[in-house]
Design an enzyme around this catalytic site. Structure first.
Site, PDB file in Angstrom:
ATOM      1  N   ASP A  10     -54.029  29.140  33.639  1.00 14.71           N
ATOM      2  CA  ASP A  10     -53.200  29.323  34.831  1.00 14.71           C
ATOM      3  C   ASP A  10     -51.926  28.445  34.831  1.00 14.71           C
ATOM      4  OD1 ASP A  10     -55.896  30.121  35.114  1.00 14.71           O
ATOM      5  OD2 ASP A  10     -55.799  30.017  37.298  1.00 14.71           O
ATOM      6  N   ASN A  68     -57.656  35.588  41.799  1.00 15.90           N
ATOM      7  CA  ASN A  68     -57.829  35.676  43.256  1.00 15.90           C
ATOM      8  C   ASN A  68     -56.504  35.526  44.005  1.00 15.90           C
ATOM      9  OD1 ASN A  68     -58.283  32.985  42.121  1.00 15.90           O
ATOM     10  ND2 ASN A  68     -58.459  32.301  44.229  1.00 15.90           N
ATOM     11  N   HIS A  69     -55.464  34.950  43.348  1.00 15.02           N
ATOM     12  CA  HIS A  69     -54.162  34.795  44.015  1.00 15.02           C
ATOM     13  C   HIS A  69     -53.181  35.918  43.669  1.00 15.02           C
ATOM     14  CE1 HIS A  69     -55.339  31.094  45.804  1.00 15.02           C
ATOM     15  NE2 HIS A  69     -55.468  30.445  44.667  1.00 15.02           N
ATOM     16  N   HIS A 150     -61.813  35.723  35.382  1.00 16.17           N
ATOM     17  CA  HIS A 150     -61.331  34.748  36.353  1.00 16.17           C
ATOM     18  C   HIS A 150     -62.460  34.471  37.345  1.00 16.17           C
ATOM     19  CE1 HIS A 150     -57.817  32.724  38.062  1.00 16.17           C
ATOM     20  NE2 HIS A 150     -58.362  32.966  39.244  1.00 16.17           N
ATOM     21  N   HIS A 175     -59.368  30.108  36.197  1.00 19.75           N
ATOM     22  CA  HIS A 175     -59.515  29.834  37.631  1.00 19.75           C
ATOM     23  C   HIS A 175     -59.824  28.379  37.975  1.00 19.75           C
ATOM     24  CE1 HIS A 175     -60.261  30.228  41.911  1.00 19.75           C
ATOM     25  NE2 HIS A 175     -61.458  29.704  41.754  1.00 19.75           N
TER      26      HIS A 175
END
Ligand SMILES: [Fe+2]
Ligand SMILES: [Fe+2]
Length: 257
Positions: A10, A68-69, A150, A175
């Site tokens: 990330d 998730n983002h 993730h 993640h």
């Protein structure tokens, strides 16, 4: 023939983006990297804009995965449909824009990339990532298949490793932003690591200013999270894949300061 595939953890905020721009191409040259997948879900701290996706691509990524983002910056929604090099989790339910699986050409070698999201303590409303993986792997034949899973729980990622062992070339977790020391080739030939780590500020809590994180754990109001300047790291893993078998022969962790 052997191919080196790089996956990058990330990318967090402007410090992470600039560090990626500085270090990715020299790393690819040094390690003879043929194909690169970068997780970009935190380029805008929470989410990423189309401009930031383009910067990650221009920095040398072949594919950008998310998590998730994904929809932290809503302007990415249309872009997901337009840009085939960016993937959001394939097991999102319903009518989410974009795609979670793509097939890319590397001078005649076909590479399938799949982005999945875990459900333990994370995205409980998503479809089952294990059964969605089955469906995606049932499709067209490719030389290699790469999976960015993730997920929060180490158990869910390890279990997915065993579930897909021998059926995919490489599977890595993203993640948590903290790299794990368990990179290896699974018994049936899949390259694996539970988490790649992150790309961003060294002196941070998962990419966020330490003072702000401490304040939130003290029960105070941390304010809008900021990504600190200062020395950065690029964390990820290099998988050596054999086109004769479609499987992995070695995994190496990278941490470029
Ligand atoms: Fe995430
Ligand atoms: Fe993240």
């Amino acid at each position: 023939m052997l191919y080196h595939i790089l996956s990058v953890g990330d990318v967090v905020g402007e410090p992470g983006l600039s560090h990626l721009e500085k270090t990715l191409r020299p790393l690819k040259k040094l390690k003879d990297i043929a194909f690169t997948v970068v997780n970009g879900e935190n380029a805008a701290s929470i989410g990423l804009t189309p401009q930031q996706a383009e910067r990650i691509y221009d920095a040398g990524a072949d594919v950008i995965t998310l998590g998730n983002h994904t929809f932290g910056k809503m302007q990415i929604a249309d872009f997901l449909d337009d840009a085939p090099y960016i993937l959001r989790p394939a097991n999102y339910t319903g009518r989410a824009p974009g795609r979670g699986c793509g097939i890319y050409d590397l001078n005649g070698i076909r590479i399938r990339v799949v982005n999945l999201i875990g459900r333990c303590d994370l995205s409980w409303g998503s479809d089952n990532p294990f059964t969605v993986a089955d469906k995606l792997l049932d499709g067209e034949r490719t030389d290699f298949t790469l999976v960015d899973f993730h997920a929060q729980a180490t158990s869910e990622k390890l279990a997915m490793g065993y579930y897909l062992d021998g059926r995919v070339s490489a599977l890595w977790g993203t993640h948590t932003h903290v790299p794990t020391a368990d990179e290896r080739v699974y018994p049936k030939g899949t390259g694996y690591i539970t988490d790649l780590g992150m790309t961003g500020a060294v002196e941070s809590v998962l990419g966020v200013k330490p003072e702000q994180s401490v304040e939130s754990f003290l029960g105070g109001l941390p304010g809008r999270f900021q990504n600190p300047e200062g020395p950065c790291k690029l964390q990820g893993a290099i998988f050596t894949l054999d086109s004769a078998t479609g499987l992995c022969t070695g995994v190496e962790r990278v941490d470029i300061r």
